[in-house]
Design a protein around this motif. Structure first.
Motif, PDB file in Angstrom:
ATOM      1  N   MET A  91       2.210  16.070   1.594  1.00 22.88           N
ATOM      2  CA  MET A  91       2.262  16.396   3.021  1.00 22.88           C
ATOM      3  C   MET A  91       1.278  15.518   3.787  1.00 22.88           C
ATOM      4  N   GLN A  92       1.594  15.307   5.038  1.00 24.10           N
ATOM      5  CA  GLN A  92       0.652  14.601   5.923  1.00 24.10           C
ATOM      6  C   GLN A  92       0.575  15.300   7.265  1.00 24.10           C
ATOM      7  N   ILE A  93      -0.556  15.149   7.905  1.00 25.44           N
ATOM      8  CA  ILE A  93      -0.636  15.473   9.338  1.00 25.44           C
ATOM      9  C   ILE A  93      -1.257  14.268  10.006  1.00 25.44           C
TER      10      ILE A  93
ATOM     11  N   LEU B 229     -10.150  11.148   5.933  1.00 21.99           N
ATOM     12  CA  LEU B 229      -8.914  10.605   6.516  1.00 21.99           C
ATOM     13  C   LEU B 229      -9.095   9.177   7.026  1.00 21.99           C
ATOM     14  N   GLY B 230      -7.938   8.556   7.297  1.00 20.80           N
ATOM     15  CA  GLY B 230      -7.926   7.208   7.868  1.00 20.80           C
ATOM     16  C   GLY B 230      -7.567   7.287   9.342  1.00 20.80           C
ATOM     17  N   SER B 231      -8.127   6.372  10.141  1.00 19.78           N
ATOM     18  CA  SER B 231      -7.833   6.422  11.572  1.00 19.78           C
ATOM     19  C   SER B 231      -8.178   5.097  12.227  1.00 19.78           C
ATOM     20  N   GLY B 232      -8.004   5.031  13.526  1.00 18.58           N
ATOM     21  CA  GLY B 232      -8.352   3.808  14.238  1.00 18.58           C
ATOM     22  C   GLY B 232      -7.732   3.794  15.613  1.00 18.58           C
ATOM     23  N   MET B 233      -7.963   2.674  16.326  1.00 21.79           N
ATOM     24  CA  MET B 233      -7.378   2.504  17.659  1.00 21.79           C
ATOM     25  C   MET B 233      -5.999   1.855  17.482  1.00 21.79           C
TER      26      MET B 233
ATOM     27  N   PHE C 216      -5.747   6.351  20.131  1.00 21.92           N
ATOM     28  CA  PHE C 216      -6.226   6.430  18.747  1.00 21.92           C
ATOM     29  C   PHE C 216      -5.207   7.177  17.909  1.00 21.92           C
ATOM     30  N   ALA C 217      -5.285   6.953  16.594  1.00 19.46           N
ATOM     31  CA  ALA C 217      -4.386   7.633  15.662  1.00 19.46           C
ATOM     32  C   ALA C 217      -5.185   7.968  14.413  1.00 19.46           C
ATOM     33  N   PHE C 218      -4.777   9.019  13.761  1.00 17.43           N
ATOM     34  CA  PHE C 218      -5.422   9.364  12.486  1.00 17.43           C
ATOM     35  C   PHE C 218      -4.382  10.004  11.577  1.00 17.43           C
ATOM     36  N   GLY C 219      -4.644   9.956  10.289  1.00 20.39           N
ATOM     37  CA  GLY C 219      -3.688  10.538   9.343  1.00 20.39           C
ATOM     38  C   GLY C 219      -4.425  11.140   8.167  1.00 20.39           C
ATOM     39  N   MET C 220      -4.035  12.372   7.820  1.00 21.99           N
ATOM     40  CA  MET C 220      -4.724  13.019   6.691  1.00 21.99           C
ATOM     41  C   MET C 220      -3.726  13.720   5.785  1.00 21.99           C
TER      42      MET C 220
ATOM     43  N   PHE D 202      -9.081  -0.875   6.898  1.00 27.40           N
ATOM     44  CA  PHE D 202      -7.940  -1.658   7.381  1.00 27.40           C
ATOM     45  C   PHE D 202      -6.642  -0.863   7.316  1.00 27.40           C
ATOM     46  N   PHE D 203      -5.956  -0.823   8.414  1.00 22.21           N
ATOM     47  CA  PHE D 203      -4.564  -0.376   8.463  1.00 22.21           C
ATOM     48  C   PHE D 203      -3.852  -1.354   9.383  1.00 22.21           C
ATOM     49  N   PRO D 204      -2.634  -1.733   9.064  1.00 20.26           N
ATOM     50  CA  PRO D 204      -1.943  -2.729   9.901  1.00 20.26           C
ATOM     51  C   PRO D 204      -1.670  -2.225  11.305  1.00 20.26           C
ATOM     52  N   PHE D 205      -1.580  -0.888  11.473  1.00 23.26           N
ATOM     53  CA  PHE D 205      -1.169  -0.331  12.774  1.00 23.26           C
ATOM     54  C   PHE D 205      -2.339   0.070  13.661  1.00 23.26           C
ATOM     55  N   THR D 206      -3.578  -0.094  13.167  1.00 17.70           N
ATOM     56  CA  THR D 206      -4.738   0.223  14.005  1.00 17.70           C
ATOM     57  C   THR D 206      -5.728  -0.938  13.991  1.00 17.70           C
ATOM     58  N   GLU D 207      -6.418  -1.093  15.097  1.00 20.46           N
ATOM     59  CA  GLU D 207      -7.438  -2.152  15.207  1.00 20.46           C
ATOM     60  C   GLU D 207      -8.451  -1.768  16.274  1.00 20.46           C
TER      61      GLU D 207
ATOM     62  N   MET E 288       0.830  -1.211   0.000  1.00 25.91           N
ATOM     63  CA  MET E 288       0.000   0.000   0.000  1.00 25.91           C
ATOM     64  C   MET E 288       0.860   1.256   0.000  1.00 25.91           C
ATOM     65  N   GLN E 289       2.084   1.130   0.470  1.00 26.70           N
ATOM     66  CA  GLN E 289       2.944   2.296   0.611  1.00 26.70           C
ATOM     67  C   GLN E 289       4.341   1.995   0.080  1.00 26.70           C
ATOM     68  N   ASP E 290       4.467   1.867  -1.224  1.00 24.56           N
ATOM     69  CA  ASP E 290       5.792   1.606  -1.781  1.00 24.56           C
ATOM     70  C   ASP E 290       6.614   2.888  -1.678  1.00 24.56           C
TER      71      ASP E 290
ATOM     72  N   THR F 232       7.162   6.982   4.251  1.00 24.22           N
ATOM     73  CA  THR F 232       5.950   6.949   3.426  1.00 24.22           C
ATOM     74  C   THR F 232       4.765   7.597   4.139  1.00 24.22           C
ATOM     75  N   HIS F 233       4.929   7.846   5.430  1.00 20.86           N
ATOM     76  CA  HIS F 233       3.915   8.542   6.217  1.00 20.86           C
ATOM     77  C   HIS F 233       4.605   9.158   7.432  1.00 20.86           C
ATOM     78  N   THR F 234       3.875   9.952   8.222  1.00 19.15           N
ATOM     79  CA  THR F 234       4.541  10.519   9.405  1.00 19.15           C
ATOM     80  C   THR F 234       4.294   9.667  10.654  1.00 19.15           C
ATOM     81  N   SER F 235       3.726   8.467  10.469  1.00 19.34           N
ATOM     82  CA  SER F 235       3.535   7.559  11.617  1.00 19.34           C
ATOM     83  C   SER F 235       4.850   7.224  12.342  1.00 19.34           C
ATOM     84  N   PRO F 236       5.997   7.115  11.617  1.00 21.06           N
ATOM     85  CA  PRO F 236       7.238   6.833  12.365  1.00 21.06           C
ATOM     86  C   PRO F 236       7.540   7.883  13.435  1.00 21.06           C
TER      87      PRO F 236
ATOM     88  N   TYR G 125       6.843  10.491   1.190  1.00 20.41           N
ATOM     89  CA  TYR G 125       7.228  10.103  -0.182  1.00 20.41           C
ATOM     90  C   TYR G 125       6.671   8.723  -0.517  1.00 20.41           C
ATOM     91  N   ARG G 126       6.137   8.607  -1.725  1.00 19.61           N
ATOM     92  CA  ARG G 126       5.678   7.280  -2.167  1.00 19.61           C
ATOM     93  C   ARG G 126       5.998   7.081  -3.633  1.00 19.61           C
ATOM     94  N   ARG G 127       6.240   5.795  -3.986  1.00 16.08           N
ATOM     95  CA  ARG G 127       6.579   5.528  -5.386  1.00 16.08           C
ATOM     96  C   ARG G 127       5.300   5.493  -6.196  1.00 16.08           C
TER      97      ARG G 127
HETATM   98  N1  PHE Z   1      -0.380   6.314   8.192  1.00 16.85           N
HETATM   99  C1  PHE Z   1      -1.563   6.122   7.415  1.00 16.85           C
HETATM  100  C2  PHE Z   1      -1.273   6.425   5.951  1.00 16.85           C
HETATM  101  O1  PHE Z   1      -0.369   7.150   5.664  1.00 16.85           O
HETATM  102  C3  PHE Z   1      -2.701   6.984   7.862  1.00 16.85           C
HETATM  103  C4  PHE Z   1      -3.207   6.570   9.195  1.00 16.85           C
HETATM  104  C5  PHE Z   1      -2.650   7.092  10.336  1.00 16.85           C
HETATM  105  C6  PHE Z   1      -4.199   5.642   9.308  1.00 16.85           C
HETATM  106  C7  PHE Z   1      -3.097   6.698  11.562  1.00 16.85           C
HETATM  107  C8  PHE Z   1      -4.676   5.255  10.526  1.00 16.85           C
HETATM  108  C9  PHE Z   1      -4.109   5.797  11.653  1.00 16.85           C
HETATM  109  O2  PHE Z   1      -1.933   5.918   5.093  1.00 16.85           O
END
Ligand code: PHE
Length: 344
Positions: free
Chosen positions: A211-213, A285-289, A308-312, A251-256, A155-157, A169-173, A197-199
């Protein structure tokens, strides 16, 4: 001799009166008071005078000398004043003339949107965290429950620098780094803005850099309803008080569980139009626990803490908000585009 002196005085006074510059005054001074001047000459000839006359003429000569000096001085002051006056008049600024307007730049529309979102979340008690754009595979993927060879990595090459180092590929790190810093002690309440950055092949809605927040709130007893509350505030502040939100399973691998957040269409109010593709809802946006594995890997006890986390994408928010039809406008620096986003 007395008459001669008095005549000299009159002559000098007249000359001084008619002099209009500094140099002329200097000439008069040299001429009348100098060593070869007529007054000195008179004084030299005093030997020929009688004893009685000598002090009288001497005193008179000195008196005249002083008088001429004084008049020269006065004239000098007057000339100086006139000079200053003339200068003042010639350099007067007409404050009633219209001024030249100074060209000012303006913040890039993405900067404005990001600052607006930052302000909003700061108001909700979040602080801002930043991290490296060149990131380790561990922080970008592994610590986010994305082990090597996990299919969800597709999903994030990314752009790899080595096998272990890549452009994030995101600011989650940044969230992982922040959690680790807290060493298992909550709360962690941050938003992470930055470039990612994504391919991807660039087109109207995709860019290899954007950009992401992202936001993260980890504490004891954080629930999905807290996420919904925060996202509702965000939707109303950014897109108007009438907005409703809905959460769709995702679905995101880091949230459930993972959810996708939609807002009711701000253009048609939910009836269906071209902006919401006739669904009445716009995906934001995407989000989850936060997944327990992610909490544990970052040093938090997942039986005590939840989050919880979210990304937009600020580009998407700005495109929706301002009706921008091509993401590439943000990066090509055309002033005709940028000038439309002057902040009031
Ligand atoms: N990191 C995810 C992305 O870039 C966005 C996201 C963040 C989704 C936090 C869920 C929770 O696609």
């Amino acid at each position: 001799m007395k008459e001669k002196l008095l005549a000299l005085k009159e002559e000098a006074f007249a000359l001084i009166e008619n002099t209009s510059d500094k140099k002329g005054l200097q000439d008069v001074k040299v001429k009348y008071l100098g060593k070869k001047g007529p007054i000195t000459e008179v004084l030299r000839g005093m030997g020929k005078l009688s004893k009685e006359e000598r002090p009288v003429i001497g005193a008179l000569a000195n008196e005249i000398r002083q008088a001429i000096e004084l008049v020269i001085e006065q004239k000098q002051t007057k000339l100086q004043e006139e000079l200053i006056q003339a200068q003042l008049e010639s350099e007067t600024i007409d404050v009633t003339l219209p001024g030249k307007s100074i060209k000012t730049g303006n913040a890039h529309p993405l900067t404005s949107i990001i600052e607006e979102i930052e302000d909003l979340f700061i108001g909700l008690g979040f602080s801002i965290a930043e991290g490296p754009e060149v990131e380790q595979d561990y922080y970008n993927f592994e610590a986010l429950n994305l082990p090597k060879d996990h299919p969800a990595r597709d999903m994030q090459d990314s752009f790899y620098i080595t096998n272990e180092i890549l452009m994030r590929t995101h600011t989650s790190p940044v969230q992982v780094r922040a959690m680790k810093k807290h060493q298992g002690e909550g709360p962690v309440k941050i938003i992470c803005p930055g470039k990612v950055y994504r391919r991807d092949t660039d087109d109207a809605t995709h860019s290899h850099q954007f950009m992401q927040i992202e936001g993260l709130y980890v504490d004891k007893k954080v629930r999905l309803s807290d996420l919904k509350g925060i996202l509702t505030v965000f939707a109303k502040k950014m897109f108007g008080e009438d907005r409703d939100i809905r959460l769709r399973p995702s679905f995101f691998p880091f949230t459930e569980p993972s959810v996708e957040m939609d807002i009711s269409c701000f253009k048609c109010g939910g009836h269906g139009c071209s902006v919401c593709k006739h669904t009445g809802w716009i995906e934001i946006l995407g989000s989850g626990m936060v997944h327990p594995n992610v909490l544990e890997m970052a040093g938090f006890d997942s039986t005590v803490y939840s989050g919880f986390a979210f990304g937009m994408g600020p580009e998407r928010i700005a495109m929706l908000k301002y009706g921008i039809d091509d993401i590439r406008h943000f990066y090509t620096d055309d002033v005709r585009f940028l000038e439309q986003f002057k902040r009031a």
